[in-house]
Design an enzyme around this catalytic site. Structure first.
Site, PDB file in Angstrom:
ATOM      1  N   ASP A  40      12.917  37.632  -2.399  1.00 42.57           N
ATOM      2  CA  ASP A  40      14.246  37.136  -2.741  1.00 42.57           C
ATOM      3  C   ASP A  40      14.143  35.623  -2.964  1.00 42.57           C
ATOM      4  O   ASP A  40      13.766  35.183  -4.046  1.00 42.57           O
ATOM      5  CB  ASP A  40      15.171  37.518  -1.574  1.00 42.57           C
ATOM      6  CG  ASP A  40      16.629  37.243  -1.820  1.00 42.57           C
ATOM      7  OD1 ASP A  40      17.060  37.302  -2.975  1.00 42.57           O
ATOM      8  OD2 ASP A  40      17.363  36.964  -0.850  1.00 42.57           O
ATOM      9  N   LEU A  93       7.655  34.937   2.165  1.00 38.66           N
ATOM     10  CA  LEU A  93       6.283  35.109   1.687  1.00 38.66           C
ATOM     11  C   LEU A  93       5.542  33.792   1.551  1.00 38.66           C
ATOM     12  O   LEU A  93       4.325  33.735   1.720  1.00 38.66           O
ATOM     13  CB  LEU A  93       6.288  35.835   0.342  1.00 38.66           C
ATOM     14  CG  LEU A  93       6.200  37.337   0.479  1.00 38.66           C
ATOM     15  CD1 LEU A  93       6.225  37.992  -0.878  1.00 38.66           C
ATOM     16  CD2 LEU A  93       4.913  37.742   1.220  1.00 38.66           C
TER      17      LEU A  93
END
Ligand code: IMP
Ligand code: MG
Length: 173
Positions: free
Chosen positions: A101, A106
């Site tokens: 998103d 990450l």
């Protein structure tokens, strides 16, 4: 709750795409020492289907991180709730995520894993919402690119619920 969900990706569409990703990963990691690291909790259905679509011998491991804050959006502060039980040092690591998103989760996770000196580090996500990105993270394998909707099902949750839907749908609050 599920009355507020309209289907976006059917079970069949998801399964077809997961098989395609499996074929690609089987080619790309042939002959390599691979560790597939799934990010809990959202990844569990995707991970289960994906690893069975990769026709190689490799390690499967999980990691669980949490973003501070809660609600519908992540804040970028990530802490480890559960770490991997397999070393990735000198090996090829593939991180598997349910959805990218803002990219903050990450971004943090890949920096953390890079410090452990894997031979390579790649990212595979079921869903990508590029319009919401706040930090650039290279995503190497993408199941589906979607518009800016809040989606649930096939692992994705609303406050811990709706992960068990076999398809991915848009949640209408
Ligand atoms: P990011 O750090 O903003 O990229 O957020 C990644 C995490 O936020 C994912 O692993 C999900 O847990 C959650 N998330 C982001 N978008 C959605 C959504 O549409 N539905 C459910 N969870 C989401
Ligand atoms: Mg999540």
């Amino acid at each position: 709750m599920r009355k507020r969900v309209t289907p976006l990706l059917s079970e069949a569409q998801i399964q077809t795409r997961v098989q395609e990703l499996g074929v690609q990963l089987t080619k790309d990691y042939a002959g390599k020492d691979l560790v597939v690291v799934g990010l809990l909790n959202g990844v569990f259905p995707f991970m289960a289907d994906l690893v069975r679509a990769i026709d190689l011998d490799f390690d499967v491991s999980f990691m669980q991180v949490a973003s501070y804050g809660g609600g519908l959006e992540s804040t970028g502060e990530v802490h480890i709730l559960k770490d991997t039980d397999r070393s990735i040092r000198g090996r090829h690591a593939l991180v598997v995520e349910d959805i990218v998103d803002t990219g903050l989760t990450l971004f943090k996770v890949s920096n953390l894993l890079k410090d452990r000196e894997p031979l390579s580090l790649r990212i595979c996500t079921l869903l990508d919402k590029p319009s919401r990105r706040k930090v650039q993270v290279p995503v190497d394998y993408i199941g589906f690119t979607i518009e800016d909707h809040f989606v649930v099902g096939y692992g994705l949750d609303l406050d811990g619920k709706l992960r068990n839907l076999p398809y991915v749908g848009v949640y209408h609050p």
